[in-house]
Design an enzyme around this catalytic site. Structure first.
Site, PDB file in Angstrom:
ATOM      1  CE  LYS A  94      -1.207   7.061   6.822  1.00 31.23           C
ATOM      2  NZ  LYS A  94      -0.806   6.051   5.858  1.00 31.23           N
ATOM      3  CG  PHE A 118      -1.823   1.288   1.133  1.00 28.13           C
ATOM      4  CD1 PHE A 118      -2.953   1.296   0.326  1.00 28.13           C
ATOM      5  CD2 PHE A 118      -1.482   2.453   1.808  1.00 28.13           C
ATOM      6  CE1 PHE A 118      -3.731   2.444   0.202  1.00 28.13           C
ATOM      7  CE2 PHE A 118      -2.261   3.609   1.683  1.00 28.13           C
ATOM      8  CZ  PHE A 118      -3.379   3.601   0.883  1.00 28.13           C
ATOM      9  CG  ASP A 158       5.608   4.019   1.890  1.00 29.40           C
ATOM     10  OD1 ASP A 158       5.581   4.729   2.913  1.00 29.40           O
ATOM     11  OD2 ASP A 158       4.642   3.924   1.102  1.00 29.40           O
TER      12      ASP A 158
HETATM   13  C1  PLP Z   1      -0.964   6.169   4.343  1.00 28.75           C
HETATM   14  C2  PLP Z   1       0.104   5.600   3.501  1.00 28.75           C
HETATM   15  C3  PLP Z   1       0.426   6.155   2.253  1.00 28.75           C
HETATM   16  C4  PLP Z   1      -0.365   7.275   1.624  1.00 28.75           C
HETATM   17  O1  PLP Z   1      -0.350   8.439   2.370  1.00 28.75           O
HETATM   18  P1  PLP Z   1      -1.446   9.597   2.057  1.00 28.75           P
HETATM   19  O2  PLP Z   1      -1.031  10.719   2.948  1.00 28.75           O
HETATM   20  O3  PLP Z   1      -2.788   9.009   2.420  1.00 28.75           O
HETATM   21  O4  PLP Z   1      -1.350   9.904   0.617  1.00 28.75           O
HETATM   22  C5  PLP Z   1       1.494   5.614   1.557  1.00 28.75           C
HETATM   23  N1  PLP Z   1       2.208   4.585   2.054  1.00 28.75           N
HETATM   24  C6  PLP Z   1       1.920   4.026   3.243  1.00 28.75           C
HETATM   25  C7  PLP Z   1       2.770   2.903   3.753  1.00 28.75           C
HETATM   26  C8  PLP Z   1       0.850   4.489   3.999  1.00 28.75           C
HETATM   27  O5  PLP Z   1       0.537   3.899   5.156  1.00 28.75           O
END
Ligand code: PLP
Length: 407
Positions: free
Chosen positions: A255, A140, A226
């Site tokens: 985040k 994700f 990520d």
């Molecule tokens: C939440 C998340 C994203 C996307 O972040 P947004 O601020 O919602 O665009 C990408 N990678 C990971 C691992 C995430 O948990």
């Protein structure tokens, strides 16, 4: 207005791209949130790990208000007094050389993709438009069309094509399969979550990160983590890669970097990777603005000063131990690192959604991931007393679900 009135208004005017629990919030402080009827809940989701420093953290609030009273958003057509300090702090704590600020997580992932491809053309001599990026099964990384194009989840991508290609999926946690794909000279990078969040808190086997890094070095492939969800102390280390390796070649944060109150994201990398960008090649109107920088600086300082990482490690281990003691057929597996825990629910007994709805009735807000996983991810500021309170309700709901299934 009552709960149902607010819900009806949202349903009337909002796209139906979320299926929220039926609670309407209008106040928050620390680990607690309140609904419009005055009920109080312990937040065990923390905005998908964004609110790690707790709701309306007084230091973050002050940083935001102070900044707003002096300089807001002049754009990056000009230098500002906070951005350099934010970048310096972030590079020092992550071990990276340089950073590129964006706003949302998905934008920082897009930035990493651009950097990886350019690096492939400029440093690995990949032929024009032939660069491939390896991604993990169950990944994700956000919701842009490019990103959902390489999602393994049909729900995320159905009817949103055509997708532009250039991404190859490798089975998460499998080093041998990875090596076969990484050997392709057109592969410029592997972008992966070091631990997967949305997939249901999936912790890869021990040695996987180390093994992947070795193969990436062998084939001159960039290893990009990520850590939008796993970073900033969530897994019991400042960054999840630190469970095994010194540093990756690139790192994506978001985040909790914005303290959960403002969208702050960043792509960080080694100098030779970041140097593929030149003026005009990438940008963002709001990325790295003074509000974002002031909040980012404060979020990093809070992580250190309030020992959020250490708290996450200690309290996470405690919850895992307590959950493991529960004798129940409802739970088929418990996985986690720090205050980031996934509980697999046996779908023959109950859905994860039903468990979350029962927990909500008792004042505990959790959110299911997929149909079978309940995720526990409270703010890292949570106290042991509040954790014990939550565990009591979790035990109660487990018993109730078993009784319901037996009846
Ligand atoms: C939440 C998340 C994203 C996307 O972040 P947004 O601020 O919602 O665009 C990408 N990678 C990971 C691992 C995430 O948990």
């Amino acid at each position: 207005m009552k709960t149902q009135d607010y819900i009806s208004r949202e349903e009337a005017y909002l796209a139906y791209n979320y299926h929220p629990l039926p609670v309407v919030l209008n106040k928050a402080e620390g680990v607690w949130v309140w609904d419009v009827e005055g009920n109080k809940y312990l937040d065990f989701l923390s905005a998908y790990s964004a609110v790690s420093a707790g709701h309306v953290n007084p230091r973050l609030k002050k940083a935001l208000v102070d900044q707003l009273e002096t300089l807001d958003v002049p754009s990056r057509a000009f230098y500002t007094d906070k951005l350099g300090l934010f970048a310096e702090k972030l590079c020092k704590v992550t071990g990276m050389d340089k950073m590129l600020p964006m706003n949302t997580g998905a934008e920082a992932v897009e930035t990493a993709i651009k950097a990886a491809r350019r690096w492939g053309y400029m440093h690995k001599n990949i032929a024009k438009d032939q660069a491939k990026i390896l991604v993990s099964s169950g990944n994700f990384h956000g919701r842009t069309t490019t990103i959902v194009g390489f999602s393994s989840d049909k729900e995320y991508k159905e009817n949103f094509g055509p997708f532009d290609g250039g991404f190859i999926e490798t089975p998460y946690g499998d080093i041998a399969a990875f090596e076969k794909l990484a050997a392709d000279p057109n592969v410029c990078a592997y972008i992966t979550e070091p631990m997967q969040g949305e997939a249901g808190i999936i912790i890869p086997p021990k040695g996987w990160l180390t093994g992947i890094q070795k193969i990436c070095r062998k084939y001159n492939v960039l290893f990009i983590c990520d850590e939008i969800q796993s970073g900033m102390g969530r897994t019991g280390k400042d960054f999840a890669f630190q469970h095994e390796i010194d540093k990756p070649d690139g790192l994506i944060l978001g985040k909790a970097l914005g303290g959960g109150i403002y969208p702050v994201s960043a792509f960080l990398a080694r100098s030779d990777v970041m140097e593929v960008f030149n003026p005009g090649s990438h940008g963002s109107t709001f990325g790295g603005n003074p509000l974002a920088a002031a909040i980012g600086i404060e979020a990093l300082d809070i992580m250190k000063d309030e020992k959020l990482t250490e708290r996450s490690a200690e309290h996470g281990a405690y919850i895992m131990d307590e959950l493991a003691k529960i004798d129940t057929a409802l739970i088929t597996e418990i996985r986690g690192a720090g205050l980031w825990i996934g509980i697999d629910i046996d779908p023959k007994i109950a859905s994860a959604r039903a468990v979350c709805e029962e927990l909500k009735l008792r004042g505990l807000l959790c959110k299911e991931t997929h149909e079978t996983v309940v995720r526990l991810a409270p703010p890292l500021t949570i106290s042991k007393d509040d954790i014990d309170w939550a565990l009591g309700h979790i035990r109660e709901v487990i018993t109730l679900m078993e009784q319901k299934a037996a009846a």
